[in-house]
Design an enzyme around this catalytic site. Sequence first.
Site, PDB file in Angstrom:
ATOM      1  N   PRO A  89     -47.993 106.021  31.962  1.00 54.75           N
ATOM      2  CA  PRO A  89     -48.186 106.239  33.403  1.00 54.75           C
ATOM      3  C   PRO A  89     -46.937 105.691  34.241  1.00 54.75           C
ATOM      4  O   PRO A  89     -47.130 106.151  35.129  1.00 54.75           O
ATOM      5  CB  PRO A  89     -49.281 105.678  33.759  1.00 54.75           C
ATOM      6  N   GLU A 116     -53.757  97.588  26.353  1.00 55.86           N
ATOM      7  CA  GLU A 116     -53.223  97.424  27.753  1.00 55.86           C
ATOM      8  C   GLU A 116     -51.623  98.655  27.478  1.00 55.86           C
ATOM      9  O   GLU A 116     -51.207  98.043  28.825  1.00 55.86           O
ATOM     10  CB  GLU A 116     -53.187  96.186  28.215  1.00 55.86           C
ATOM     11  N   ARG A 154     -43.543 125.013  21.284  1.00 59.56           N
ATOM     12  CA  ARG A 154     -42.920 126.548  21.898  1.00 59.56           C
ATOM     13  C   ARG A 154     -41.693 127.003  22.388  1.00 59.56           C
ATOM     14  O   ARG A 154     -41.433 128.318  22.238  1.00 59.56           O
ATOM     15  CB  ARG A 154     -44.374 126.856  22.509  1.00 59.56           C
ATOM     16  N   ASP A 169     -42.494 132.412  31.607  1.00 58.49           N
ATOM     17  CA  ASP A 169     -43.361 131.522  32.114  1.00 58.49           C
ATOM     18  C   ASP A 169     -43.296 131.200  33.209  1.00 58.49           C
ATOM     19  O   ASP A 169     -42.536 130.787  33.609  1.00 58.49           O
ATOM     20  CB  ASP A 169     -43.669 129.931  30.588  1.00 58.49           C
TER      21      ASP A 169
HETATM   22  C1  4GT Z   1     -51.383 107.906  31.022  1.00 54.23           C
HETATM   23  C2  4GT Z   1     -50.612 107.899  30.283  1.00 54.23           C
HETATM   24  C3  4GT Z   1     -49.526 107.967  28.981  1.00 54.23           C
HETATM   25  C4  4GT Z   1     -51.483 105.999  28.683  1.00 54.23           C
HETATM   26  C5  4GT Z   1     -49.446 109.857  30.646  1.00 54.23           C
HETATM   27  C6  4GT Z   1     -50.227 102.160  27.039  1.00 54.23           C
HETATM   28  C7  4GT Z   1     -51.416 102.268  26.768  1.00 54.23           C
HETATM   29  C8  4GT Z   1     -50.385 103.728  27.661  1.00 54.23           C
HETATM   30  C9  4GT Z   1     -52.424 103.314  26.906  1.00 54.23           C
HETATM   31  C10 4GT Z   1     -51.859 104.680  27.257  1.00 54.23           C
HETATM   32  N1  4GT Z   1     -52.196 106.765  29.848  1.00 54.23           N
HETATM   33  N2  4GT Z   1     -50.035 106.900  28.429  1.00 54.23           N
HETATM   34  N3  4GT Z   1     -48.643 108.074  28.974  1.00 54.23           N
HETATM   35  N4  4GT Z   1     -50.025 109.740  32.356  1.00 54.23           N
HETATM   36  N5  4GT Z   1     -52.457 105.287  28.294  1.00 54.23           N
HETATM   37  O1  4GT Z   1     -48.364 110.455  30.732  1.00 54.23           O
END
Ligand code: 4GT
Length: 253
Positions: A89, A116, A154, A169
């Site tokens: 994220p 985590e 794709r 697209d």
């Molecule tokens: C969201 C995304 C992602 C997670 C995203 C590290 C442990 C990250 C859990 C993982 N959440 N990964 N790639 N929005 N969670 O891309």
Amino acid sequence: MRVDVVTLFPGFVQQCTGFGVIGRAVERGLLDVEAWNPRDHAEGAYRRVDDTVCGGGPGMVMLIEPLRRALAAARQAAAEPARVIYLSPQGKRLTQDKVKELAGLPRVILLCGRYEGIDERLLEHEIDEELSIGDYVLSGGELAAAVLIDAVGRLQEGALGDSQSAEQDSFSDGLLDCPHYTRPVSHEFGDVPAVLVSGDHAAIDRWRRMQSLGRTWLKRPDLLENVALDEQDRRLLDEFKREHKGQPHEQDH
Ligand code: 4GT
């Protein structure tokens, strides 16, 4: 293109690439997806891949060494240089422009976190790029990796049946796609727009462009700020806006 995925759930990633357009791309050898499990590179009877969070707090963090060795094994499995991407994220948002860039590389390695996340020191030393698929939290990076693989897979030459379908697209020209219809032309839910059954291909192209512009204006006005509209586009969008006046908006903005 080759994609190596470092993941605690290799079966999940393999399953995700077995269907439809991506499944066929894999079968045709246009896309090669391999998974690497850090647990296979972990030590001790328990093959630990995680440990408690330094500083305290809930959850676990993925250990450096099993990941480092899995990554090294993945790198060594092919000669081409690979871009190493961590899905999280905290990454920059994945866009169709980024997808196009990645689709042109010979090779990427995707690192999937669990718990985590991953020890920051591994990321600092091994990662070229951090990407996010959107502003929400997943329980692991695997779904994000599957999204990226689908989007780049794709675009591999020969993956799509109709060579034009990628160019049409949504987002490929910075705009949303136009609406699509199929038979029956006349239905209880409404008729297919007359222009689409007129046989006038220039008029159909104009209508589709107008719908793309209009729908982007209605649903994703933020996208319009990043596309250069020519004179014809501006006329088509103005026409759409005039025709749209008085009709209810599909979304408030
Ligand atoms: C969201 C995304 C992602 C997670 C995203 C590290 C442990 C990250 C859990 C993982 N959440 N990964 N790639 N929005 N969670 O891309």
